[in-house]
Enzyme design. Structure first.
Site, PDB file in Angstrom:
ATOM      1  N   CYS A 384      -3.153  -2.546  -7.320  1.00  0.00           N
ATOM      2  CA  CYS A 384      -2.108  -1.908  -6.535  1.00  0.00           C
ATOM      3  C   CYS A 384      -2.312  -0.390  -6.494  1.00  0.00           C
ATOM      4  O   CYS A 384      -3.228   0.056  -5.827  1.00  0.00           O
ATOM      5  CB  CYS A 384      -0.729  -2.315  -7.043  1.00  0.00           C
ATOM      6  SG  CYS A 384       0.492  -2.272  -5.725  1.00  0.00           S
ATOM      7  N   HIS A 510      -0.995  -8.120  -6.856  1.00  0.00           N
ATOM      8  CA  HIS A 510      -0.923  -8.176  -8.326  1.00  0.00           C
ATOM      9  C   HIS A 510      -1.425  -9.515  -8.845  1.00  0.00           C
ATOM     10  O   HIS A 510      -0.643 -10.456  -8.985  1.00  0.00           O
ATOM     11  CB  HIS A 510       0.522  -7.984  -8.794  1.00  0.00           C
ATOM     12  CG  HIS A 510       1.038  -6.606  -8.597  1.00  0.00           C
ATOM     13  ND1 HIS A 510       1.049  -5.658  -9.588  1.00  0.00           N
ATOM     14  CD2 HIS A 510       1.550  -6.004  -7.499  1.00  0.00           C
ATOM     15  CE1 HIS A 510       1.551  -4.535  -9.117  1.00  0.00           C
ATOM     16  NE2 HIS A 510       1.874  -4.717  -7.848  1.00  0.00           N
ATOM     17  N   GLU A 512      -2.155 -10.289 -11.759  1.00  0.00           N
ATOM     18  CA  GLU A 512      -1.636 -10.567 -13.112  1.00  0.00           C
ATOM     19  C   GLU A 512      -0.395 -11.457 -13.101  1.00  0.00           C
ATOM     20  O   GLU A 512      -0.123 -12.139 -14.086  1.00  0.00           O
ATOM     21  CB  GLU A 512      -1.373  -9.254 -13.865  1.00  0.00           C
ATOM     22  CG  GLU A 512      -0.179  -8.418 -13.411  1.00  0.00           C
ATOM     23  CD  GLU A 512      -0.479  -7.474 -12.248  1.00  0.00           C
ATOM     24  OE1 GLU A 512      -1.460  -7.719 -11.521  1.00  0.00           O
ATOM     25  OE2 GLU A 512       0.276  -6.512 -12.050  1.00  0.00           O
TER      26      GLU A 512
HETATM   27  N1  GLN Z   1       3.221   3.181  -5.607  1.00  0.00           N
HETATM   28  C1  GLN Z   1       2.357   2.351  -4.828  1.00  0.00           C
HETATM   29  C2  GLN Z   1       3.054   1.792  -3.599  1.00  0.00           C
HETATM   30  O1  GLN Z   1       4.232   1.787  -3.535  1.00  0.00           O
HETATM   31  C3  GLN Z   1       1.769   1.236  -5.670  1.00  0.00           C
HETATM   32  C4  GLN Z   1       2.771   0.287  -6.221  1.00  0.00           C
HETATM   33  C5  GLN Z   1       2.250  -0.536  -7.366  1.00  0.00           C
HETATM   34  O2  GLN Z   1       1.272  -0.191  -8.010  1.00  0.00           O
HETATM   35  N2  GLN Z   1       2.920  -1.615  -7.684  1.00  0.00           N
HETATM   36  O3  GLN Z   1       2.409   1.368  -2.676  1.00  0.00           O
END
Ligand code: GLN
Length: 542
Positions: A384, A510, A512
């Site tokens: 992410c 994600h 995970e």
């Molecule tokens: N801050 C980033 C976004 O909003 C990544 C979010 C995250 O890592 N879950 O796109």
């Protein structure tokens, strides 16, 4: 089965006794006997969900397929049961009050005075029974967050009392988890806190059927008898939960203690068939007998609180065991990584993971960590925000996009390589602006991602606002950073990989959240394998 059975798990004496793990372990044992089980967590705080909570407050925010931002215990439930949960599996006091207040505003209460009893407690009961009504589950386990005696848990205990009265003892079961402290000076285990905790439950009208006692020392027979006598439970319903080296051992311990058998008997369910734990045991065997070790550097900004990266560390346990490799995780604070000290901070790792996150703090250290992994051929996984950092770093240092950034961190960057997409821009309410939950992704063949998944279409969970800006796509592809996974409906970039690097993968989703004991996540498995290969190469050359 005729009707769904309900098991309630409460905790006493102190928080953090591991109610989630006990609930998940019991659920696992019941599932291994062929029952369909789900677990629900009721959280007594006023936030609508943990989505807006700082990870320092409450650990990681877990995300389900249907895009619910939930308590991290739901991650344990999924990792143990290998069955997805949903919004219905996590309800907070805030959400309960919100529905009651909405009903009041709509006039649903026909002018009645709206009160904690019966309106709030009815809403709690409704939320508990909702999972049973789906007819998908033989048993619903409801874990009540917090500790009995807290003001905020009172309505929940009252709802449990009423439900037990309505549904009858054969359909409900109350399990209470407490702590038996050990006084080293006198060499004694103490039961008084347990007695007091059960007394509080009794004052609130709930007699526990089973007591699970967390302890650092074995509970001898006399202690069990004493607890049974003073707390009004049978001796075989006093269950020892002793500290173990891995949470995945707990189902086996609970089986040895007979927790599943006693629970089934009390619910009038068949307990004769032995649970089938063959695969679970095989996993534990691999976990405990690794053939080699690797060390991954986890670069993040919540490193003081390991719970902030719970699903990531559990994913390494699953995928490590699958590869018969022990994965040591070393947390590195991204704010402490500077151009001057990067060598000392990152040297010696077999892989570098740049963690998810929000906001500006620590971003420069994350970008430096990506650069180090890219230039030194160290296996890299960016999740992410970690993937977004990889894109920013490549833009700045390979494409020479001076001051390239995400518009989350630098609104007026000359190169907004990570930007907010139009449909997201329209929504302003915090908590409502995120792309959440499952989206599809198509994977290019002959890529690290394809090698890991072994298929073309996958579904993964999301939690972010910003995206790879497709206006720069051609520049990236021509310079060697390829989008190897694309959302087939929106064309948004889901995965990036580097050419000429042994294993460099950034994922906008994600992985995970979807790794379980029985299904270790392909991306983590691929990353661990790459770290293993890297380690072998280093040893050969060094
Ligand atoms: N801050 C980033 C976004 O909003 C990544 C979010 C995250 O890592 N879950 O796109």
């Amino acid at each position: 089965m005729e009707s769904t059975k309900y098991i309630f798990v409460t905790g006493g004496v102190t928080s953090s006794l591991g109610k989630g793990i006990i609930s998940a372990s019991l659920a696992k044992l019941l599932q291994a006997r062929g029952y369909s089980v789900t677990i629900q967590k009721l959280d007594p705080y006023i936030n609508i969900d943990p989505g807006t909570l700082n990870p320092y407050e409450h650990g990681e925010c877990y995300v389900t397929d249907d895009g619910a931002e939930t308590d991290l215990d739901l991650g344990h439930y999924e990792r143990f049961l290998n069955v997805p949960t949903s919004q219905a599996n996590n309800v907070t006091t805030g959400r309960i009050y919100q529905s009651v207040i909405n009903k009041e505003r709509r006039g649903d209460y026909l002018g009645k005075t709206v009160q904690i009893i019966p309106h709030i407690t009815d809403e709690i009961q409704h939320r508990i029974k909702l999972l049973g009504k789906s007819k998908k589950f033989d048993v619903v386990i409801t874990e009540i967050g917090g500790t009995v005696g807290d003001i905020e848990s009172l309505p929940y205990i009252e709802a449990v009392r009423q439900l037990r009265y309505d549904l009858g003892p054969q359909n409900t079961l109350a399990i209470h988890l407490t702590l038996v402290p050990y006084l080293a000076a006198s060499g004694e285990l103490k039961t008084k806190p347990t007695q007091h905790s059960v007394k509080i439950l009794l004052e609130n009208g709930v007699q526990p059927d089973i007591l699970v006692l967390r302890t650092e020392h074995e509970l001898y027979k006399e202690i069990r008898k004493k607890v049974a006598l003073f707390c009004n439970v049978m001796v075989d319903s006093v269950i020892e939960s002793i500290d173990v080296s891995t949470i995945y051992e707990v189902p086996l311990r609970m089986k040895d203690e007979g927790l599943d058998v006693i629970a089934l008997k009390k619910l009038g369910l068949d307990s004769k068939k032995e649970p089938n734990l063959t695969e679970w045991r095989a996993f534990l065997k691999r976990l405990k007998n690794p053939k080699s070790e690797v060390t991954v550097g986890l670069v993040g900004k919540y490193v003081e609180l390991p719970d902030a990266y719970k699903s990531i560390s559990e994913s390494f346990i699953h995928s490590g065991a699958a590869n018969e490799v022990k994965v040591n995780i070393k947390m590195i604070h991204s704010e402490e990584i500077l151009a001057e000290n990067i060598e000392t901070k990152l040297v010696g790792f077999d892989g570098i993971l740049v963690a998810p996150g929000f906001g500006h703090r620590g971003i420069d250290g994350k970008i430096l960590a990506v650069k180090y992994a890219r230039e030194n051929g160290i296996p890299f996984l960016g999740i992410c925000l970690g993937m977004q950092c990889a894109v920013i770093e490549f833009g700045r240092n390979v494409l020479n996009f001076k001051n390239a950034h995400s518009t989350e961190m630098y609104r007026n960057t000359p190169y907004p390589v990570i930007d907010i997409m139009d449909e997201q821009k329209a929504i302003t309410d915090l908590g409502g602006t995120m792309r959440l939950g499952t989206y599809e992704c198509r994977i290019e063949s002959d890529t690290a991602a394809h090698k890991a998944y072994g298929k073309e279409f996958i579904e993964e969970r999301h939690r972010h606002r910003y995206e790879f800006n497709n206006e720069y796509l051609d520049d990236y592809v021509n310079a060697g950073m390829k989008p190897t996974g694309i959302n087939p409906d929106t064309n948004l970039v889901e995965i990036v990989e580097l050419e000429n690097h042994p294993w460099f993968v950034g994922v906008q989703f994600h992985p995970e959240y979807k790794s379980t004991v029985l299904n270790p996540h392909p991306i983590f498995k691929g990353f661990v394998k790459a770290m293993f290969d890297y380690n072998a190469r280093q040893n050969k050359n060094g």
